[in-house]
Scaffold this motif. Structure first.
Motif, short mmCIF file in Angstrom:
data_model
loop_
_atom_site.label_atom_id
_atom_site.label_comp_id
_atom_site.label_asym_id
_atom_site.label_seq_id
_atom_site.Cartn_x
_atom_site.Cartn_y
_atom_site.Cartn_z
N HIS A 69 98.40 -62.49 44.58
CA HIS A 69 98.51 -62.66 43.10
C HIS A 69 99.72 -63.16 42.71
N GLU A 70 100.94 -62.75 43.01
CA GLU A 70 102.15 -63.07 42.82
C GLU A 70 102.42 -64.57 43.43
N GLY A 71 101.82 -64.98 44.83
CA GLY A 71 102.08 -66.19 44.93
C GLY A 71 101.21 -67.21 44.14
N PHE A 72 100.23 -66.87 43.56
CA PHE A 72 99.42 -67.87 42.82
C PHE A 72 100.27 -67.97 41.31
N THR A 73 100.65 -66.90 41.11
CA THR A 73 101.60 -67.02 39.79
C THR A 73 102.65 -67.96 39.86
N ASP A 74 103.40 -67.87 41.01
CA ASP A 74 104.35 -68.80 41.45
C ASP A 74 104.17 -70.06 41.30
N MET A 75 103.03 -70.51 42.05
CA MET A 75 102.47 -71.78 42.08
C MET A 75 102.33 -72.13 40.86
N GLU A 76 101.55 -71.56 39.80
CA GLU A 76 101.22 -71.90 38.30
C GLU A 76 102.59 -72.15 37.82
N GLU A 77 103.55 -71.44 37.90
CA GLU A 77 104.60 -71.42 37.19
C GLU A 77 105.49 -72.88 37.73
N PHE A 78 105.67 -72.80 38.87
CA PHE A 78 105.96 -73.95 39.47
C PHE A 78 105.47 -75.40 39.08
N VAL A 79 104.19 -75.54 38.97
CA VAL A 79 103.69 -76.83 38.46
C VAL A 79 104.27 -77.11 37.09
N GLU A 80 104.65 -76.12 36.21
CA GLU A 80 105.08 -76.44 34.77
C GLU A 80 106.67 -77.34 35.10
N THR A 81 107.24 -77.04 36.12
CA THR A 81 108.59 -77.67 36.45
C THR A 81 108.45 -79.34 36.91
N VAL A 82 107.28 -79.71 37.35
CA VAL A 82 107.19 -80.85 38.02
C VAL A 82 106.97 -81.86 36.76
N ALA A 83 107.78 -82.96 37.31
CA ALA A 83 107.93 -83.95 36.14
C ALA A 83 106.84 -84.89 36.16
N SER A 84 106.30 -85.24 37.33
CA SER A 84 105.38 -86.30 37.31
C SER A 84 104.09 -85.80 36.89
N ASP A 85 103.43 -86.49 35.70
CA ASP A 85 102.25 -86.02 35.30
C ASP A 85 100.93 -86.19 36.22
N LYS A 86 101.08 -87.27 37.12
CA LYS A 86 100.06 -87.30 38.21
C LYS A 86 99.99 -86.36 39.12
N ILE A 87 101.07 -85.59 39.70
CA ILE A 87 101.39 -84.69 40.68
C ILE A 87 101.15 -83.40 39.94
N LYS A 88 101.58 -83.29 38.81
CA LYS A 88 101.17 -82.03 38.08
C LYS A 88 99.69 -81.81 38.04
N SER A 89 99.11 -83.13 37.62
CA SER A 89 97.65 -82.74 37.57
C SER A 89 97.20 -82.64 38.84
N GLU A 90 97.46 -83.38 39.89
CA GLU A 90 96.71 -82.89 41.18
C GLU A 90 96.80 -81.27 41.73
N LEU A 91 98.23 -80.82 41.19
CA LEU A 91 98.56 -79.43 41.72
C LEU A 91 97.74 -78.76 41.10
N TYR A 92 97.40 -78.84 39.54
CA TYR A 92 96.60 -77.97 38.53
C TYR A 92 95.15 -78.17 39.15
N ASP A 93 94.60 -79.40 39.63
CA ASP A 93 93.34 -79.34 39.91
C ASP A 93 93.32 -78.49 41.52
N ALA A 94 94.10 -78.30 42.08
CA ALA A 94 94.22 -77.71 43.46
C ALA A 94 94.04 -76.33 43.08
N LEU A 95 94.74 -75.77 41.97
CA LEU A 95 94.78 -74.49 41.49
C LEU A 95 93.50 -73.93 40.93
N SER A 96 92.70 -75.03 40.49
CA SER A 96 91.39 -74.51 39.62
C SER A 96 90.45 -74.29 40.40
#
Length: 145
Positions: A69-96
């Motif tokens: 649970h903590e690991g997942f939360t960390d990943m979600e919070e990290f995605v918010e720090t990513v500058a590239s919208d394309k990579i951010k979208s790919e990471l959100y897709d992976a988490l969804s």
């Protein structure tokens, strides 16, 4: 009670080990970390466990470890720090997705080495903070010399 900077680094690694059958115990007298696992040779396991039990709470302290649970939360919070919208979208897709979230997230990171390095630094920094907070709660200091 003080630990060395080297022991702090080892504790950060231990914290990030989320395998269910791994346990770590800090020995504040020797500045060493004892490791227990069901994969150990029975005699070795029994010997370490007996030593830990005898000094638990006085000499030996159980090192906390991250959970999914903590690991997942960390990943979600990290995605918010990513500058590239394309990579951010790919990471959100992976988490969804429901299954294989961690694997897909790491696959996206592997395709983007700079972001992957940023993620590892992010995890290191957040885990270091968590370990330092734990050490403080146990009144264990870090030798800064």
């Amino acid at each position: 009670m003080k630990i060395s900077k080297e022991t702090l680094e080892e504790l950060i690694d231990c914290y990030d080990d989320s395998q269910m059958d791994h346990e770590y115990f800090l020995n504040i007298e020797t500045n060493e970390v004892a490791f227990l696992s069901s994969f150990m040779v029975r005699n070795e396991y029994d010997e370490v466990m007996e030593e830990v039990e005898e000094g638990f709470g006085e000499i030996y302290f159980r090192v906390p470890q991250t959970d999914s649970h903590e690991g997942f939360t960390d990943m979600e919070e990290f995605v918010e720090t990513v500058a590239s919208d394309k990579i951010k979208s790919e990471l959100y897709d992976a988490l969804s997705r429901n299954r294989g979230v961690f694997r897909r997230f790491k696959d996206v990171l592997a395709e983007n080495p700079d972001i992957q390095q940023q993620y590892y630094q992010y995890k290191y920094d957040i885990n270091k903070t968590r370990i330092i907070d734990w050490l403080r709660s146990e009144e264990i200091l870090i030798d800064e010399s």
